[in-house]
Design a protein around this motif. Structure first.
Motif, mmCIF file in Angstrom:
data_model
loop_
_atom_site.group_PDB
_atom_site.id
_atom_site.type_symbol
_atom_site.label_atom_id
_atom_site.label_comp_id
_atom_site.label_asym_id
_atom_site.label_seq_id
_atom_site.Cartn_x
_atom_site.Cartn_y
_atom_site.Cartn_z
ATOM 1 N N UNK A 17 91.175 -35.941 20.509
ATOM 2 C CA UNK A 17 90.002 -36.093 19.638
ATOM 3 C C UNK A 17 88.713 -36.049 20.447
ATOM 4 N N UNK A 18 88.705 -36.740 21.588
ATOM 5 C CA UNK A 18 87.503 -36.768 22.424
ATOM 6 C C UNK A 18 87.253 -35.385 23.034
ATOM 7 N N UNK A 19 88.308 -34.733 23.500
ATOM 8 C CA UNK A 19 88.158 -33.383 24.060
ATOM 9 C C UNK A 19 87.574 -32.442 23.014
ATOM 10 N N UNK A 20 88.077 -32.509 21.799
ATOM 11 C CA UNK A 20 87.564 -31.644 20.734
ATOM 12 C C UNK A 20 86.103 -31.952 20.438
ATOM 13 N N UNK A 21 85.764 -33.237 20.442
ATOM 14 C CA UNK A 21 84.379 -33.635 20.180
ATOM 15 C C UNK A 21 83.456 -33.134 21.283
ATOM 16 N N UNK A 22 83.857 -33.319 22.538
ATOM 17 C CA UNK A 22 82.999 -32.985 23.670
ATOM 18 C C UNK A 22 82.914 -31.472 23.924
ATOM 19 N N UNK A 23 83.902 -30.715 23.452
ATOM 20 C CA UNK A 23 83.850 -29.265 23.609
ATOM 21 C C UNK A 23 83.316 -28.583 22.357
ATOM 22 N N UNK A 24 83.167 -29.366 21.286
ATOM 23 C CA UNK A 24 82.735 -28.830 19.986
ATOM 24 C C UNK A 24 83.614 -27.650 19.581
ATOM 25 N N UNK A 25 84.905 -27.791 19.878
ATOM 26 C CA UNK A 25 85.834 -26.689 19.668
ATOM 27 C C UNK A 25 85.933 -26.291 18.209
ATOM 28 N N UNK A 26 85.885 -27.278 17.309
ATOM 29 C CA UNK A 26 86.023 -26.953 15.894
ATOM 30 C C UNK A 26 84.839 -26.123 15.420
ATOM 31 N N UNK A 70 100.168 -6.738 22.674
ATOM 32 C CA UNK A 70 99.223 -7.803 22.325
ATOM 33 C C UNK A 70 97.817 -7.376 22.695
ATOM 34 N N UNK A 71 96.851 -8.046 22.091
ATOM 35 C CA UNK A 71 95.435 -7.871 22.426
ATOM 36 C C UNK A 71 94.858 -9.256 22.685
ATOM 37 N N UNK A 72 94.017 -9.376 23.704
ATOM 38 C CA UNK A 72 93.455 -10.675 24.070
ATOM 39 C C UNK A 72 91.951 -10.682 23.823
ATOM 40 N N UNK A 73 91.466 -11.763 23.228
ATOM 41 C CA UNK A 73 90.039 -11.922 22.945
ATOM 42 C C UNK A 73 89.566 -13.233 23.581
ATOM 43 N N UNK A 74 88.465 -13.191 24.311
ATOM 44 C CA UNK A 74 87.932 -14.410 24.946
ATOM 45 C C UNK A 74 86.893 -15.064 24.046
ATOM 46 N N UNK A 75 86.979 -16.398 23.959
ATOM 47 C CA UNK A 75 86.032 -17.193 23.178
ATOM 48 C C UNK A 75 85.362 -18.171 24.138
ATOM 49 N N UNK A 76 84.059 -18.093 24.259
ATOM 50 C CA UNK A 76 83.349 -18.920 25.222
ATOM 51 C C UNK A 76 83.079 -20.322 24.672
ATOM 52 N N UNK A 77 83.407 -21.319 25.491
ATOM 53 C CA UNK A 77 83.160 -22.717 25.126
ATOM 54 C C UNK A 77 82.834 -23.513 26.374
ATOM 55 N N UNK A 78 82.073 -24.583 26.188
ATOM 56 C CA UNK A 78 81.745 -25.495 27.280
ATOM 57 C C UNK A 78 82.114 -26.918 26.904
ATOM 58 N N UNK A 79 82.519 -27.694 27.905
ATOM 59 C CA UNK A 79 82.922 -29.085 27.701
ATOM 60 C C UNK A 79 81.867 -30.016 28.290
ATOM 61 N N UNK A 80 81.373 -30.933 27.487
ATOM 62 C CA UNK A 80 80.369 -31.905 27.922
ATOM 63 C C UNK A 80 81.056 -33.027 28.697
ATOM 64 N N UNK A 81 80.840 -33.059 30.021
ATOM 65 C CA UNK A 81 81.472 -34.080 30.874
ATOM 66 C C UNK A 81 80.453 -35.088 31.386
ATOM 67 N N UNK A 82 79.316 -35.181 30.733
ATOM 68 C CA UNK A 82 78.242 -36.072 31.193
ATOM 69 C C UNK A 82 78.727 -37.506 31.363
ATOM 70 N N UNK A 83 79.488 -38.011 30.380
ATOM 71 C CA UNK A 83 79.976 -39.394 30.447
ATOM 72 C C UNK A 83 80.896 -39.598 31.644
ATOM 73 N N UNK A 84 81.689 -38.594 31.972
ATOM 74 C CA UNK A 84 82.604 -38.712 33.113
ATOM 75 C C UNK A 84 81.836 -38.873 34.435
ATOM 76 N N UNK A 85 80.707 -38.178 34.526
ATOM 77 C CA UNK A 85 79.977 -38.126 35.794
ATOM 78 C C UNK A 85 78.936 -39.226 35.932
ATOM 79 N N UNK A 86 78.412 -39.686 34.793
ATOM 80 C CA UNK A 86 77.242 -40.560 34.849
ATOM 81 C C UNK A 86 77.478 -42.006 34.410
#
Length: 289
Positions: free
Chosen positions: A20-29, A212-228
């Motif tokens: 749940x936290x990973x999904x929230x921090x990556x805004x994957x949905x 098969x065909x492969x498609x890349x989807x760009x996403x970033x994960x917010x790790x601010x809490x981990x570091x700070x």
């Protein structure tokens, strides 16, 4: 102690919380909703060669709490107004969340009937092996291929239950994204972190002569809490990145520090609000029959 001896996936409650936290921090949905509503619906979905008046038989493996599959089903309903969706998910809390979502979004999912199965793929195969072979037009595998124990056998099985004209869409984190990179940098995590990589999947599909065909989807994960700072969410996110439950409690201080320093080394240029992100791009692998 060098790392948690128990893979995160074996702790159902902790896995669900950290996911749940990973999904929230990556805004994957949100990211995948945009991709599904645009590229998937406009390009990929057209590759399903099934008559529109047919009832579309759908299979979801490792469906999780259903947020991603919900957006896919909404788009698929535009072409096939009657769908039977067999949901195969071992985590009971995720099944319950998916059921709640389906009830809440009943109007948007009008035309979809669900068949809920609290199983892994292997358990689903065992439960259905003595029954007439049931085939599907559309199979979804969102962030689940990592955990396939016999990749060749499982891919062959999935192809065998795919109807002619049907499609399999599998999504997984790219090999140059955050979680797979942990395995490369810290080999001791190999027994916990993803067993299967996108590279493994591609090699196996080539061996099996499955196109098969492969498609890349760009996403970033917010790790601010981990570091700070220190927080419950930070601990859960580190659990997910290392695929180890209660990692901060069970790992040595030096290993935990090494993980945080490594995350700092792969942080992308900071955004204007000062947050820290690392790459967590996904590959969508599309197989048609």
């Amino acid at each position: 102690m060098e790392n948690s001896s128990t893979p995160l996936i074996s702790n159902e409650k902790r896995y669900a919380e950290s996911l749940d936290v990973y999904w929230k921090k990556s805004r994957i949905v949100e990211v995948l909703e945009r991709w599904i509503n645009s590229y998937f619906s406009e390009t990929i979905m057209k590759e399903i060669k099934v008559e529109k008046e047919k009832e579309l038989m759908v299979l979801g493996i490792g469906s999780g709490p259903g947020q991603i599959e919900y957006h896919v089903l909404k788009q698929v309903l535009k072409q096939w107004p009657k769908i039977t969706d067999t949901v195969v998910e071992p985590n009971l809390s995720h099944i319950n969340k998916y059921k709640d979502l389906a009830a809440k979004k009943a109007r948007a999912l009008d035309g979809v009937s669900f068949d809920w199965r609290q199983h892994t793929l292997q358990q689903f195969r065992l439960k259905t092996q003595d029954q007439p072979l049931k085939k599907f037009h559309f199979i979804m595998l969102f962030h689940v291929l990592y955990f396939f124990e016999d990749l060749a056998e499982d891919l062959n099985y999935l192809k065998s239950i795919l109807e002619d004209g049907g499609m399999i869409i599998a999504m997984m984190e790219c090999d140059d994204s955050c979680v797979p990179l942990i395995t490369e940098q810290f080999p001791q995590f190999k027994k916990n972190v993803y067993v299967v990589s996108t590279r493994d999947v591609e090699k196996e599909l080539v061996k099996l002569q499955i196109q098969f065909v492969k498609h890349r989807i760009q996403m970033n994960l917010n790790v601010t809490d981990c570091l700070d700072g220190e927080s419950k969410e930070e601990e859960l996110l580190v659990d997910f990145i290392t695929q180890s439950p209660f990692f901060k409690e069970t790992a040595s201080k030096s290993l935990y520090s090494d993980i945080i320093e490594y995350l700092k080394s792969i942080v992308l240029p900071k955004s204007e609000d000062g947050k820290s992100f690392i790459k967590c791009d996904c590959d969508a692998i599309v197989i048609t029959k």
